[in-house]
Design a protein around this motif. Structure first.
Motif, short mmCIF file in Angstrom:
data_model
loop_
_atom_site.label_atom_id
_atom_site.label_comp_id
_atom_site.label_asym_id
_atom_site.label_seq_id
_atom_site.Cartn_x
_atom_site.Cartn_y
_atom_site.Cartn_z
N ALA A 189 6.77 -7.94 7.03
CA ALA A 189 7.99 -7.36 6.25
C ALA A 189 7.35 -6.45 5.27
O ALA A 189 8.20 -5.36 4.72
CB ALA A 189 8.90 -8.49 5.79
N SER A 190 6.43 -6.86 4.32
CA SER A 190 5.91 -6.25 3.03
C SER A 190 4.90 -5.18 3.07
O SER A 190 4.68 -4.32 2.38
CB SER A 190 5.51 -7.18 2.02
N GLY A 191 4.02 -5.32 4.19
CA GLY A 191 3.07 -4.45 4.71
C GLY A 191 1.71 -4.92 3.98
O GLY A 191 0.71 -4.52 3.97
N LEU A 192 1.78 -6.10 3.20
CA LEU A 192 0.61 -6.65 2.28
C LEU A 192 -0.15 -7.53 3.11
O LEU A 192 0.25 -8.20 4.01
CB LEU A 192 1.38 -7.39 0.98
N GLN B 146 -8.06 -2.21 -1.50
CA GLN B 146 -7.45 -1.14 -1.99
C GLN B 146 -6.91 -0.35 -0.73
O GLN B 146 -5.51 0.10 -1.19
CB GLN B 146 -8.61 -0.07 -2.55
N GLY B 147 -7.33 -0.05 0.30
CA GLY B 147 -6.61 0.52 1.35
C GLY B 147 -5.34 -0.11 1.79
O GLY B 147 -4.30 0.55 1.98
N ASN B 148 -5.21 -1.47 1.74
CA ASN B 148 -4.12 -1.93 2.21
C ASN B 148 -2.73 -2.13 0.74
O ASN B 148 -1.79 -1.84 1.43
CB ASN B 148 -4.18 -3.50 2.27
N ALA B 149 -3.36 -2.05 -0.41
CA ALA B 149 -2.44 -1.58 -1.53
C ALA B 149 -1.72 -0.40 -1.09
O ALA B 149 -0.76 -0.07 -1.67
CB ALA B 149 -3.33 -1.73 -2.79
N ILE B 150 -2.69 0.68 -0.94
CA ILE B 150 -2.14 1.97 -0.65
C ILE B 150 -1.07 2.08 0.53
O ILE B 150 0.06 2.66 0.28
CB ILE B 150 -3.11 2.89 -0.34
N PHE B 151 -1.33 1.28 1.65
CA PHE B 151 -0.57 1.18 2.82
C PHE B 151 0.79 0.51 2.47
O PHE B 151 1.83 1.14 2.72
CB PHE B 151 -1.11 0.64 3.93
N ALA B 152 0.84 -0.32 1.71
CA ALA B 152 1.86 -1.23 1.25
C ALA B 152 3.06 -0.61 0.29
O ALA B 152 4.15 -0.90 0.56
CB ALA B 152 1.53 -2.53 0.60
N ARG B 153 2.37 0.44 -0.33
CA ARG B 153 3.27 1.07 -1.26
C ARG B 153 3.74 2.68 -0.53
O ARG B 153 4.26 3.49 -1.39
CB ARG B 153 2.76 1.35 -2.60
N GLY B 154 3.38 2.61 0.45
CA GLY B 154 3.73 3.64 1.48
C GLY B 154 3.12 5.14 1.08
O GLY B 154 3.56 6.18 1.55
N GLY B 155 1.75 5.01 0.47
CA GLY B 155 1.22 6.22 0.37
C GLY B 155 -0.12 6.31 1.13
O GLY B 155 -0.99 7.01 1.10
#
Length: 277
Positions: free
Chosen positions: A269-272, A93-102
């Motif tokens: 590249a994607s942050g994912l 969940q934390g990585n999903a937040i990071f990858a979308r810039g939030g």
């Protein structure tokens, strides 16, 4: 010995010297010496003695207080705050937040810093690369005190690193270990060059890449289009597999379902982060 208040009361009731001697426990006072109020005082003293005996008996049956210096078993083997699956879910969940810039970049408050000075309870161990672009607290949207991080170029684990992981699992109660690689890893690229081009490395640099070379050779056998990328992913899978059998504490907790060890790869590249579990 009777109390000062009781003796003063006895004087007010007209007790003579022999009666005072009785009150002090030095002898029996003749009944004729006592007035009516004095006799009531004597009965009160007898009642007090009876009550004291009952109190002493009751206190003798009370369980002694625990030694304040005794070690609390919970401090040696602390209870888990979250399950392995819950910890893994929090990282995803934390990585999903990071990858979308939030992702949150708020620094911990002074109160939180003071709280952490008393102890730590990380919910996961992250074995990662030293690459400056792969800070686990950032890419998993975590803060101070949440992750126990072991980092070295190439995401490999030495004996010192293994000891750090065991400490976090056994003494801090971390239920999850993630071995994290990342795309375009320079250490893995150097290992590929040594294995395929016979590049000459020396000293500490050679020692750094040697543990990665088996993963390079294993990936090479599969004839991937991008050997470096395949070796990066194979390397973290191999490290995670070795950790599962590297120490008795880790193996025991794995068998009990109290620990999970997984591998993952971070895309620069994607942050994912792509987890293998």
């Amino acid at each position: 010995m009777v109390s000062r208040r009781l003796l003063l009361g006895a004087l007010g009731a007209g007790l003579a010297a022999p009666a005072l001697a009785w009150a002090e426990g030095d002898g029996a006072a003749p009944p004729s010496v006592l007035t009516r109020k004095g006799r009531r005082t004597r009965r009160a003293l007898k009642t007090q003695a009876t009550d004291k005996a009952a109190l002493d008996k009751a206190l003798a049956q009370v369980k002694p207080l625990e030694d304040p210096n005794a070690v609390d078993p919970a401090e040696v083997h602390p209870p888990q705050a979250v399950s392995p699956d819950e910890a893994l879910g929090r990282l995803k969940q934390g990585n999903a937040i990071f990858a979308r810039g939030g992702a949150s970049i708020a620094l911990p408050t002074l109160a939180r810093i003071a709280e952490l000075s008393k102890g730590q309870k990380p919910f996961a161990v992250v074995v990662g690369c030293s690459d400056s672009r792969t800070g686990p607290e950032l890419i998993f949207d975590c803060n101070l005190g949440e992750l126990f991080v072991v980092r070295v170029a190439g995401s490999t684990v030495s004996q010192e690193g293994l000891g750090s992981i065991v400490y976090a699992v056994e003494h801090l109660g971390a239920p999850l270990v993630v071995v994290l690689g990342h795309t375009k890893c320079g250490a893995v690229g150097a290992a590929v060059d040594v294995a395929t081009k016979h590049v000459d490395l020396h000293g500490a640099l050679l020692n750094m890449v040697l543990p990665i070379i088996p993963a390079v050779l294993e990936a090479q056998d599969k004839h991937p289009a991008d050997l470096q990328d395949a070796a990066i992913r194979q390397n973290v899978r191999d490290v995670a597999a070795r950790l599962k059998v590297a120490d008795g504490v880790l193996a025991e907790k794995l068998s009990e379902g109290r620990l999970k060890i997984v591998s993952a790869t971070y895309d620069l590249a994607s942050g994912l982060v792509a987890f293998d579990a």
